[in-house]
Scaffold this motif. Sequence first.
Motif, PDB file in Angstrom:
ATOM      1  N   ALA A  91     -26.471 -24.094  66.104  1.00  0.00           N
ATOM      2  CA  ALA A  91     -27.786 -23.906  66.730  1.00  0.00           C
ATOM      3  C   ALA A  91     -28.611 -22.895  65.937  1.00  0.00           C
ATOM      4  O   ALA A  91     -29.812 -23.085  65.720  1.00  0.00           O
ATOM      5  CB  ALA A  91     -27.622 -23.448  68.176  1.00  0.00           C
ATOM      6  N   SER A  92     -27.953 -21.822  65.472  1.00  0.00           N
ATOM      7  CA  SER A  92     -28.651 -20.816  64.665  1.00  0.00           C
ATOM      8  C   SER A  92     -29.137 -21.418  63.354  1.00  0.00           C
ATOM      9  O   SER A  92     -30.226 -21.106  62.887  1.00  0.00           O
ATOM     10  CB  SER A  92     -27.723 -19.631  64.365  1.00  0.00           C
ATOM     11  N   CYS A  93     -28.323 -22.280  62.773  1.00  0.00           N
ATOM     12  CA  CYS A  93     -28.695 -22.924  61.514  1.00  0.00           C
ATOM     13  C   CYS A  93     -29.925 -23.812  61.693  1.00  0.00           C
ATOM     14  O   CYS A  93     -30.825 -23.822  60.857  1.00  0.00           O
ATOM     15  CB  CYS A  93     -27.508 -23.725  60.982  1.00  0.00           C
ATOM     16  N   VAL A  94     -29.990 -24.531  62.805  1.00  0.00           N
ATOM     17  CA  VAL A  94     -31.152 -25.382  63.096  1.00  0.00           C
ATOM     18  C   VAL A  94     -32.406 -24.515  63.231  1.00  0.00           C
ATOM     19  O   VAL A  94     -33.464 -24.852  62.694  1.00  0.00           O
ATOM     20  CB  VAL A  94     -30.904 -26.228  64.372  1.00  0.00           C
ATOM     21  N   LEU A  95     -32.281 -23.383  63.926  1.00  0.00           N
ATOM     22  CA  LEU A  95     -33.417 -22.467  64.065  1.00  0.00           C
ATOM     23  C   LEU A  95     -33.870 -21.955  62.698  1.00  0.00           C
ATOM     24  O   LEU A  95     -35.059 -21.911  62.396  1.00  0.00           O
ATOM     25  CB  LEU A  95     -33.042 -21.273  64.955  1.00  0.00           C
ATOM     26  N   LEU A  96     -32.898 -21.578  61.874  1.00  0.00           N
ATOM     27  CA  LEU A  96     -33.199 -21.062  60.538  1.00  0.00           C
ATOM     28  C   LEU A  96     -33.900 -22.122  59.683  1.00  0.00           C
ATOM     29  O   LEU A  96     -34.878 -21.816  58.994  1.00  0.00           O
ATOM     30  CB  LEU A  96     -31.923 -20.568  59.861  1.00  0.00           C
ATOM     31  N   LEU A  97     -33.423 -23.341  59.724  1.00  0.00           N
ATOM     32  CA  LEU A  97     -34.062 -24.430  58.968  1.00  0.00           C
ATOM     33  C   LEU A  97     -35.519 -24.601  59.384  1.00  0.00           C
ATOM     34  O   LEU A  97     -36.389 -24.806  58.537  1.00  0.00           O
ATOM     35  CB  LEU A  97     -33.301 -25.742  59.168  1.00  0.00           C
ATOM     36  N   GLY A  98     -35.771 -24.513  60.677  1.00  0.00           N
ATOM     37  CA  GLY A  98     -37.147 -24.617  61.174  1.00  0.00           C
ATOM     38  C   GLY A  98     -38.027 -23.510  60.629  1.00  0.00           C
ATOM     39  O   GLY A  98     -39.174 -23.740  60.233  1.00  0.00           O
ATOM     40  N   LEU A  99     -37.480 -22.300  60.567  1.00  0.00           N
ATOM     41  CA  LEU A  99     -38.243 -21.156  60.043  1.00  0.00           C
ATOM     42  C   LEU A  99     -38.529 -21.317  58.557  1.00  0.00           C
ATOM     43  O   LEU A  99     -39.643 -21.082  58.098  1.00  0.00           O
ATOM     44  CB  LEU A  99     -37.460 -19.857  60.269  1.00  0.00           C
TER      45      LEU A  99
END
Length: 173
Positions: A91-99
């Motif tokens: 989930a953190s990785c998905v957030l990071l990709l979005g950023l």
Amino acid sequence: MCLLLGATGVGKTLLVKRLQQLSSRDGKGDLGDPPPTRPTVGTNLTDIVAQSKITIRELGGCMGPIWPSYYGNCRSLLFMMDASNPTQLSASCVLLLGLLSAEELAEASVLILFNKIDLPCYMTTEEMKSLIRLPDLVACAKQNITTAEISARNGTGLLEVLRWLQDTHRANG
């Protein structure tokens, strides 16, 4: 302006409180017991005075859907991950990709913080970098990305975070 982002419960509020303590002592002395924190619902603005004033805007993890409305005027981004919680990593990785793909953040310097390394069950930086495929992220990102292992609870690595903030904000004027 520096944005501090990450999933719920990764330690963002404690990090800001510790950085504030550290900057008020010029990085010297014991930080003592961690101050109490509560999950952030909304946003907190904190000024860190380290050579110059740096304002950190912490956004609660539950506010992920509206993070983009805060991207304007962002010079640096602290993105925090919980090194002791492998189930939250994707989930953190998905957030990071979005950023990293946000056009408004293309010029921002990024520091990825692997927090909670003081816990006995934490993943090493190498394990986390491998699991989130960090070399691929760095290769594709427009931003300058740095990583650090920290413990907001006991203060490990926080002086380096403070230095990174100083250097980044000095370089960006």
